[in-house]
Design a protein around this motif. Structure first.
Motif, short mmCIF file in Angstrom:
data_model
loop_
_atom_site.label_atom_id
_atom_site.label_comp_id
_atom_site.label_asym_id
_atom_site.label_seq_id
_atom_site.Cartn_x
_atom_site.Cartn_y
_atom_site.Cartn_z
N ASN A 227 34.25 50.56 33.57
CA ASN A 227 32.96 51.21 33.75
C ASN A 227 33.14 52.49 34.57
O ASN A 227 33.49 52.42 35.76
N ALA A 228 32.87 53.63 33.95
CA ALA A 228 33.05 54.91 34.65
C ALA A 228 32.03 55.12 35.75
O ALA A 228 32.17 56.05 36.56
N ASN A 229 30.99 54.25 35.82
CA ASN A 229 29.93 54.42 36.83
C ASN A 229 30.04 53.43 37.98
O ASN A 229 29.12 53.34 38.79
N THR A 234 36.46 52.90 39.11
CA THR A 234 37.04 54.23 38.91
C THR A 234 38.26 54.42 39.80
O THR A 234 39.26 55.03 39.38
N GLY A 237 41.00 52.34 38.25
CA GLY A 237 41.44 53.01 37.04
C GLY A 237 42.39 54.16 37.34
O GLY A 237 43.40 54.34 36.64
N TRP A 250 37.53 54.47 29.30
CA TRP A 250 36.29 54.43 30.07
C TRP A 250 35.09 54.25 29.15
O TRP A 250 35.04 54.83 28.06
N HIS A 253 30.97 57.01 30.02
CA HIS A 253 31.44 58.37 30.27
C HIS A 253 31.09 59.25 29.07
O HIS A 253 31.16 58.79 27.93
N HIS A 258 28.59 55.85 25.49
CA HIS A 258 27.67 55.92 26.63
C HIS A 258 26.24 55.99 26.14
O HIS A 258 25.98 56.21 24.94
#
Length: 472
Positions: A227-229, A234, A237, A250, A253, A258
């Motif tokens: 999850n990029a959020n 992050t 990652g 991701w 993103h 998304h």
């Protein structure tokens, strides 16, 4: 570790729930004469002894001295390896593993990978995400297993009649370390989010995060879908990318899968409007992005499979609409065991008049964020209950005059529902999203959800079955 490697070792089972029974039967399938000691309750011992297994003995006291006499203890997920007796025995050389580790040991290829496995973890949303993954893969014509923490122990499908093309596996924070212990790499691992949970099992928030992330840092999947959020994910990652042997993908993103408001996009390409999908809450529709990213990681056409989300059947006890009676809709989110989950549930009904029921077993999780959110986003009523109900009530009480919600305390679930109905006055949603486990009052969250449905006037059997479990 493979089951065959237990041969010639002193082996014990610790726990006789569904996972414990699955471990026993799997071991017996491969090693029918291996002496086993089972640590369990007196009632469970009677059940185990009734099988007539001469090579199985039962004991009730799993103390450090006794545990340390075994080479391997196969423990059930609910038993924490941080219990003092387990820590002491491990210090003496006893190896503690779970059924998940044994399953992965049996599914390694020559490169040490469990091919076609997609493991899903996260504090909230992992069950729906895993089931949705299986649903979309099956819609594409792929025989897929849905198993793991979602309700079917992996060892129960150790030797399936039909070999799945893919495995959709839910892992709790109790099980992620087992995959790392197995020494076998998942093909794909999805990590959705991380919030404080299960502090009684893990001992601290820091250790919970560490254990949850072992699916990434210890098991080191071939591909990680993150999850990029989520700030922790992050950061992890970035570490995985720097180390170089994990392919990080991701979701959430702009370059990948998304949401833009309610619209699903792959990069700049619009795919569909998600508002009509049977995925309760924006967070679940966001997790569709995780599923589609994982499907791409498997080499499949995710864009072609995405519309099949419209035929997904929501899971029980997860923002499940039980029904409507006399103008009041009853929503069962019994699986909610953190304050963050309760906040997410409220957000799903922000346009409705809501009375939320919160509280249960007290694991020491902080409710300050929930209370602060009530200053500006309070429902019509909040009814507290359970062991931590008084603590939550005390946090909320100073906010009542400013935020203008009804605050009430209940003695049990029945009382809480009566107070919620009264506060709504015949119009709105009674939302069971307790933000706490059910221990003490109920056997598990399923039993709590069933009682909620029954008290609301609906058949609990019709709301309990998890669709799609097993291989199809």
């Amino acid at each position: 570790m493979r089951i065959s490697q237990l041969e010639g070792r002193k082996v014990a089972l610790w726990g006789w729930g569904r996972e414990g029974r699955a471990a026993y039967h799997a071991i017996r399938t491969r090693l029918p004469a291996l002496p086993l000691t089972l640590f369990c309750s007196a009632d469970e011992a009677l059940e185990a002894e009734s099988m007539g297994d001469a090579a199985l003995v039962t004991e009730s006291d799993a103390n450090a001295e006794r545990l340390s006499t075994f080479d391997v203890v196969v423990k059930s997920p609910g038993i924490s390896p941080y219990k003092p007796e387990a820590v002491a025995a491990a210090g003496q050389g006893t190896r503690f593993i779970g059924g998940t580790a044994l399953w992965f040991g049996e599914h390694a290829d020559e490169h040490g990978t469990a091919v076609s496995t997609v493991c899903v973890t996260g504090t909230k949303g992992k069950s729906t995400t895993t089931a949705l993954l299986a649903h979309l893969l099956r819609a594409g014509g792929h025989v897929t297993a849905l198993a793991g923490n979602i309700g079917l122990p992996l060892l129960e499908v150790l030797e399936p009649r039909v070999t799945p093309e893919f495995w959709a596996i839910e892992l709790s924070s109790y099980q992620t370390g087992d995959v790392a212990e197995s020494g076998v790499r998942p093909q794909v691992a999805i990590a959705l989010n991380i919030f404080p949970e299960h502090l009684d099992w893990h001992g601290s928030h820091e250790r919970y995060v560490e254990d949850k992330l072992r699916l990434l840092t210890g098991a080191r999947p071939r591909i990680a879908v993150l999850n990029a959020n989520d700030a922790r994910l992050t950061a992890i990652g970035a570490q995985l990318i720097a180390q170089g042997d994990v392919d990080v993908r991701w979701f959430g993103h702009a370059a990948g899968w998304h949401l833009r408001e309610d619209d699903l996009h792959r990069g700049d390409t619009f795919v569909m409007d998600t508002r009509a999908l049977p995925l309760p809450g924006r967070h679940n529709r966001g997790n569709l992005c995780a599923v589609l990213t994982a499907i791409e990681a498997l080499g499949l056409d995710a864009t072609a499979l995405a519309p099949n989300a419209a035929s997904f059947r929501p899971l029980p006890n997860r923002l499940q609409t039980v029904g409507t009676r006399d103008g009041v809709t009853f929503v069962n989110d019994s699986i909610s065991t953190t304050p963050h989950a309760s906040l997410a549930a409220l957000d799903c009904f922000r346009e409705r008049r809501v009375a939320i029921l919160v509280g249960g077993h007290d694991r020491g999780l902080p409710w300050e964020d929930f209370a602060n959110a009530m200053r500006t986003h309070a429902p019509v009523a909040i009814v507290t209950m359970g062991q931590n109900g008084p603590r939550i009530h005390a946090l909320l009480e100073p906010l009542v005059a400013q935020a203008g919600f009804v605050l009430d305390a209940a003695t049990d679930l029945s009382d809480a529902m009566a107070k919620a109905r009264a506060a709504l006055g015949g119009e709105g949603v009674v939302l069971l999203s307790p933000g706490a486990p059910s221990f003490g009052a109920y056997r598990d969250y399923v039993a709590r959800g069933r009682h909620f449905a029954e008290l609301a006037g609906f058949d609990p059997d019709t709301i309990s079955a998890i669709p799609g479990l097993g291989i199809a």
